[in-house]
Design a protein around this motif. Structure first.
Motif, PDB file in Angstrom:
ATOM      1  N   VAL A   1       7.867   8.699 -18.782  1.00 29.43           N
ATOM      2  CA  VAL A   1       7.303   8.045 -19.246  1.00 29.43           C
ATOM      3  C   VAL A   1       6.842   6.807 -18.231  1.00 29.43           C
ATOM      4  CG1 VAL A   1       5.696   6.607 -20.697  1.00 29.43           C
ATOM      5  CG2 VAL A   1       7.429   8.110 -21.607  1.00 29.43           C
ATOM      6  N   PRO A   2       5.857   7.485 -17.091  1.00 28.33           N
ATOM      7  CA  PRO A   2       5.703   6.811 -16.174  1.00 28.33           C
ATOM      8  C   PRO A   2       5.471   5.308 -16.204  1.00 28.33           C
ATOM      9  CG  PRO A   2       4.873   8.477 -15.356  1.00 28.33           C
ATOM     10  CD  PRO A   2       5.348   8.935 -16.929  1.00 28.33           C
ATOM     11  N   TYR A   3       5.543   4.327 -15.435  1.00 31.50           N
ATOM     12  CA  TYR A   3       4.111   3.022 -15.902  1.00 31.50           C
ATOM     13  C   TYR A   3       3.436   2.394 -14.213  1.00 31.50           C
ATOM     14  CZ  TYR A   3       4.410   2.220 -20.514  1.00 31.50           C
ATOM     15  OH  TYR A   3       4.484   2.284 -22.245  1.00 31.50           O
ATOM     16  N   LYS A   4       2.668   1.814 -14.092  1.00 35.92           N
ATOM     17  CA  LYS A   4       2.089   1.481 -12.845  1.00 35.92           C
ATOM     18  C   LYS A   4       2.493   0.181 -12.512  1.00 35.92           C
ATOM     19  CE  LYS A   4      -1.464   4.151 -12.127  1.00 35.92           C
ATOM     20  NZ  LYS A   4      -3.234   4.309 -12.036  1.00 35.92           N
ATOM     21  N   GLY A   5       4.566   0.248 -12.351  1.00 32.97           N
ATOM     22  CA  GLY A   5       4.773  -1.038 -12.357  1.00 32.97           C
ATOM     23  C   GLY A   5       5.812  -2.204 -13.437  1.00 32.97           C
ATOM     24  N   GLY A   6       6.334  -3.230 -13.066  1.00 27.31           N
ATOM     25  CA  GLY A   6       7.611  -3.296 -14.330  1.00 27.31           C
ATOM     26  C   GLY A   6       6.597  -4.257 -15.108  1.00 27.31           C
ATOM     27  N   ALA A   7       5.487  -5.091 -14.964  1.00 26.52           N
ATOM     28  CA  ALA A   7       5.275  -6.071 -16.061  1.00 26.52           C
ATOM     29  C   ALA A   7       4.415  -5.456 -17.288  1.00 26.52           C
ATOM     30  CB  ALA A   7       4.436  -6.515 -15.258  1.00 26.52           C
ATOM     31  N   PRO A   8       3.730  -4.418 -16.534  1.00 28.67           N
ATOM     32  CA  PRO A   8       3.151  -3.688 -18.251  1.00 28.67           C
ATOM     33  C   PRO A   8       4.075  -2.459 -19.028  1.00 28.67           C
ATOM     34  CG  PRO A   8       2.391  -2.205 -15.938  1.00 28.67           C
ATOM     35  CD  PRO A   8       2.979  -3.946 -15.477  1.00 28.67           C
TER      36      PRO A   8
ATOM     37  N   GLY B   1       0.944  -1.323  -0.002  1.00 28.25           N
ATOM     38  CA  GLY B   1      -0.605  -0.236   0.135  1.00 28.25           C
ATOM     39  C   GLY B   1       0.743   1.042   0.447  1.00 28.25           C
ATOM     40  N   ALA B   2       0.583   2.273  -1.138  1.00 29.47           N
ATOM     41  CA  ALA B   2       0.899   3.053  -1.051  1.00 29.47           C
ATOM     42  C   ALA B   2       2.287   3.222  -1.016  1.00 29.47           C
ATOM     43  CB  ALA B   2       0.666   4.308   0.343  1.00 29.47           C
ATOM     44  N   GLY B   3       2.871   2.398  -2.089  1.00 28.94           N
ATOM     45  CA  GLY B   3       4.603   2.922  -2.358  1.00 28.94           C
ATOM     46  C   GLY B   3       5.238   1.931  -0.925  1.00 28.94           C
TER      47      GLY B   3
ATOM     48  N   SER C   1       8.978   4.457 -17.119  1.00 33.37           N
ATOM     49  CA  SER C   1      10.146   3.981 -15.857  1.00 33.37           C
ATOM     50  C   SER C   1       9.326   2.661 -15.295  1.00 33.37           C
ATOM     51  CB  SER C   1      10.840   4.734 -14.646  1.00 33.37           C
ATOM     52  OG  SER C   1       9.165   4.949 -14.093  1.00 33.37           O
ATOM     53  N   PRO C   2       9.529   2.425 -14.336  1.00 32.77           N
ATOM     54  CA  PRO C   2       8.187   1.533 -13.180  1.00 32.77           C
ATOM     55  C   PRO C   2       7.066   2.251 -12.385  1.00 32.77           C
ATOM     56  CG  PRO C   2      10.284   0.089 -12.699  1.00 32.77           C
ATOM     57  CD  PRO C   2      10.424   1.558 -14.197  1.00 32.77           C
ATOM     58  N   ALA C   3       7.810   3.220 -12.111  1.00 32.20           N
ATOM     59  CA  ALA C   3       6.789   4.580 -11.218  1.00 32.20           C
ATOM     60  C   ALA C   3       7.564   5.575 -11.480  1.00 32.20           C
ATOM     61  CB  ALA C   3       6.802   3.745 -10.209  1.00 32.20           C
ATOM     62  N   ALA C   4       6.499   6.612 -11.334  1.00 32.73           N
ATOM     63  CA  ALA C   4       7.005   7.955 -11.290  1.00 32.73           C
ATOM     64  C   ALA C   4       7.823   8.094  -9.775  1.00 32.73           C
ATOM     65  CB  ALA C   4       5.727   8.902 -11.216  1.00 32.73           C
ATOM     66  N   GLY C   5       8.576   8.993  -9.262  1.00 31.79           N
ATOM     67  CA  GLY C   5       9.338   8.907  -8.506  1.00 31.79           C
ATOM     68  C   GLY C   5      10.152   8.162  -7.710  1.00 31.79           C
ATOM     69  N   SER C   6      10.384   6.963  -8.551  1.00 32.21           N
ATOM     70  CA  SER C   6      11.359   6.058  -8.395  1.00 32.21           C
ATOM     71  C   SER C   6      12.681   6.437  -8.578  1.00 32.21           C
ATOM     72  CB  SER C   6      10.173   4.404  -9.525  1.00 32.21           C
ATOM     73  OG  SER C   6      10.699   4.752 -10.931  1.00 32.21           O
ATOM     74  N   LEU C   7      13.299   5.101  -8.915  1.00 31.69           N
ATOM     75  CA  LEU C   7      14.979   5.639  -8.642  1.00 31.69           C
ATOM     76  C   LEU C   7      14.796   5.288  -9.979  1.00 31.69           C
ATOM     77  CD1 LEU C   7      17.531   6.548  -7.092  1.00 31.69           C
ATOM     78  CD2 LEU C   7      18.096   3.889  -7.711  1.00 31.69           C
ATOM     79  N   PRO C   8      14.299   4.105 -11.241  1.00 29.41           N
ATOM     80  CA  PRO C   8      14.866   4.623 -12.268  1.00 29.41           C
ATOM     81  C   PRO C   8      14.180   6.025 -13.334  1.00 29.41           C
ATOM     82  CG  PRO C   8      13.929   2.431 -12.396  1.00 29.41           C
ATOM     83  CD  PRO C   8      14.321   2.869 -10.688  1.00 29.41           C
ATOM     84  N   HIS C   9      13.742   6.080 -12.358  1.00 26.44           N
ATOM     85  CA  HIS C   9      12.594   7.902 -13.241  1.00 26.44           C
ATOM     86  C   HIS C   9      13.679   8.729 -12.957  1.00 26.44           C
ATOM     87  CE1 HIS C   9      10.329  11.642 -11.742  1.00 26.44           C
ATOM     88  NE2 HIS C   9      10.160  11.442 -12.851  1.00 26.44           N
ATOM     89  N   PHE C  10      14.542   8.913 -11.931  1.00 24.30           N
ATOM     90  CA  PHE C  10      15.178  10.089 -11.864  1.00 24.30           C
ATOM     91  C   PHE C  10      17.121   9.419 -12.600  1.00 24.30           C
ATOM     92  CE2 PHE C  10      12.420  10.366  -7.910  1.00 24.30           C
ATOM     93  CZ  PHE C  10      12.296  12.044  -8.354  1.00 24.30           C
ATOM     94  N   PHE C  11      17.332   8.288 -12.513  1.00 24.25           N
ATOM     95  CA  PHE C  11      18.651   7.648 -13.456  1.00 24.25           C
ATOM     96  C   PHE C  11      17.898   8.219 -15.392  1.00 24.25           C
ATOM     97  CE2 PHE C  11      20.505   5.564 -10.142  1.00 24.25           C
ATOM     98  CZ  PHE C  11      21.772   5.141 -10.529  1.00 24.25           C
ATOM     99  N   GLY C  12      16.605   8.067 -14.837  1.00 22.21           N
ATOM    100  CA  GLY C  12      15.892   8.281 -16.061  1.00 22.21           C
ATOM    101  C   GLY C  12      16.604  10.218 -17.087  1.00 22.21           C
ATOM    102  N   LEU C  13      15.916  10.972 -15.986  1.00 22.29           N
ATOM    103  CA  LEU C  13      16.261  12.494 -15.625  1.00 22.29           C
ATOM    104  C   LEU C  13      18.348  12.659 -15.573  1.00 22.29           C
ATOM    105  CD1 LEU C  13      13.976  13.691 -13.562  1.00 22.29           C
ATOM    106  CD2 LEU C  13      13.971  13.114 -16.535  1.00 22.29           C
ATOM    107  N   LEU C  14      18.756  12.061 -14.568  1.00 21.42           N
ATOM    108  CA  LEU C  14      20.379  12.056 -14.088  1.00 21.42           C
ATOM    109  C   LEU C  14      21.286  12.296 -16.000  1.00 21.42           C
ATOM    110  CD1 LEU C  14      22.597  12.420 -12.358  1.00 21.42           C
ATOM    111  CD2 LEU C  14      22.310   9.826 -11.794  1.00 21.42           C
TER     112      LEU C  14
END
Length: 313
Positions: A172-179, A58-60, A147-160
């Motif tokens: 482009v944020p997703y709700k999880g790695g599977a989709p 719940g709630a990440g 990335s699998p989620a907004a605010g995730s570490l992969p999100h910020f690695f992309g910006l980096l």
């Protein structure tokens, strides 16, 4: 001489809980859950008491953190935390029902997860430079990363990476790695950042192509994939991780016993087998080293998050 040492040992044994719960903020069946169960089984041998896993999604991961924050500080309840819950959340949320710095104390790192950049199998990009060149040449179509989620570490690695290359990349944020992986394999997104463990088997099967990983050296899981440093981007480095945390009021002697149990577990063949199967990397530091690393990570990633302007609420 024996009687002198017997009293403290007996007192410590009397103070120890009958069982320990590891609270995981994600559903059963995922990578975090699998790692927690492997550690629980191995740690129960050293602690000589049951160690069980409780899933509280719940709630990440926030609900699990709140549950452990208020738990007894006697070694009976631990949190399987990660870099999002215990570092990034301080900067991505305006209000948190817990304090990542003040409410928890590290027991030890359980596993590391390198971050990777991957593209669809039919992508023309064979290197990080290829992907960035395409993004620069065709920003309306190629300058996107999932990335699998907004605010995730992969999100910020992309910006980096975008900042390091001087190329504006759109998230482009997703709700999880599977989709996300489904769209990546189908070519509906030109690239994706995620934990390397999400891509390893797909890469080996030729269903995605990993271009780089974020560690200091190439992963044993994918020795054919260069690091970002090897690809010419030394500032794009670092790891995600999973770690055990206890409530902040936990006594030093209790933490020492829990750390010893974790260290024994990390050397257990079954735990190592689980880490390999999950595509993760072995822990590489003591509790003291990991505790010193946390403020450094807060300083580094805090600056990156603030510069992005991202807020989850």
């Amino acid at each position: 001489m024996t009687a002198v040492f017997a009293l403290p040992l007996q007192a410590l044994a009397a103070d120890e809980p009958a069982a320990t719960r590891i609270v995981v903020g994600y559903p059963a069946g995922g990578g975090a859950d699998g790692l927690a169960r492997a550690y629980a089984q191995a740690m129960s041998k050293s602690l000589e008491r049951p160690v069980i896993v409780e899933n509280k999604p719940g709630a990440g991961g926030t609900m699990a953190a709140v549950a452990v924050k208020g738990a007894p500080a006697d070694g009976s309840v631990l949190l399987l935390g990660n870099i999002v819950v215990n570092v990034l959340s301080e900067f991505t949320y305006n209000k948190l029902p817990y304090d990542p710095k003040a409410d928890f104390v590290a027991v030890g790192q359980a596993a590391r997860l390198e971050i990777a950049l991957a593209v669809p199998p039919d992508s023309a990009a064979r290197t990080v430079a290829d992907y960035l060149a395409a993004a620069k040449a065709d920003p309306q179509h190629a300058a996107f990363f999932a990335s699998p989620a907004a605010g995730s570490l992969p999100h910020f690695f992309g910006l980096l990476l975008g900042k390091a290359a001087g190329v504006e990349l759109s998230h482009v944020p997703y709700k999880g790695g599977a989709p996300m992986n489904l769209d990546l394999m189908a070519g509906r997104v030109p690239a994706a950042f995620s934990a390397a463990s999400e891509f390893v088997q797909l890469h080996k099967a030729g269903r995605v192509r990993m271009l780089a990983t974020s560690g200091d050296r190439r992963s044993e899981q994918t020795p054919d994939v260069p690091t970002f440093a090897e690809a010419g981007f030394p500032t794009v480095h670092g790891s995600s991780w999973l770690a055990l945390f206890a409530p902040a009021r936990t006594r030093p002697e209790t933490l020492a016993r829990l750390e010893a149990a974790m260290q024994a577990a990390s050397a257990d063949p079954e735990v190592r087998k689980a880490i390999d199967a999950l595509g993760m990397e072995y822990p590489n530091m003591t509790r003291e080293q990991f505790s010193k690393q946390l403020p450094e990570e807060r300083q580094r990633w805090g600056a990156i998050v603030r510069a992005s302007g991202f807020k989850a609420d």
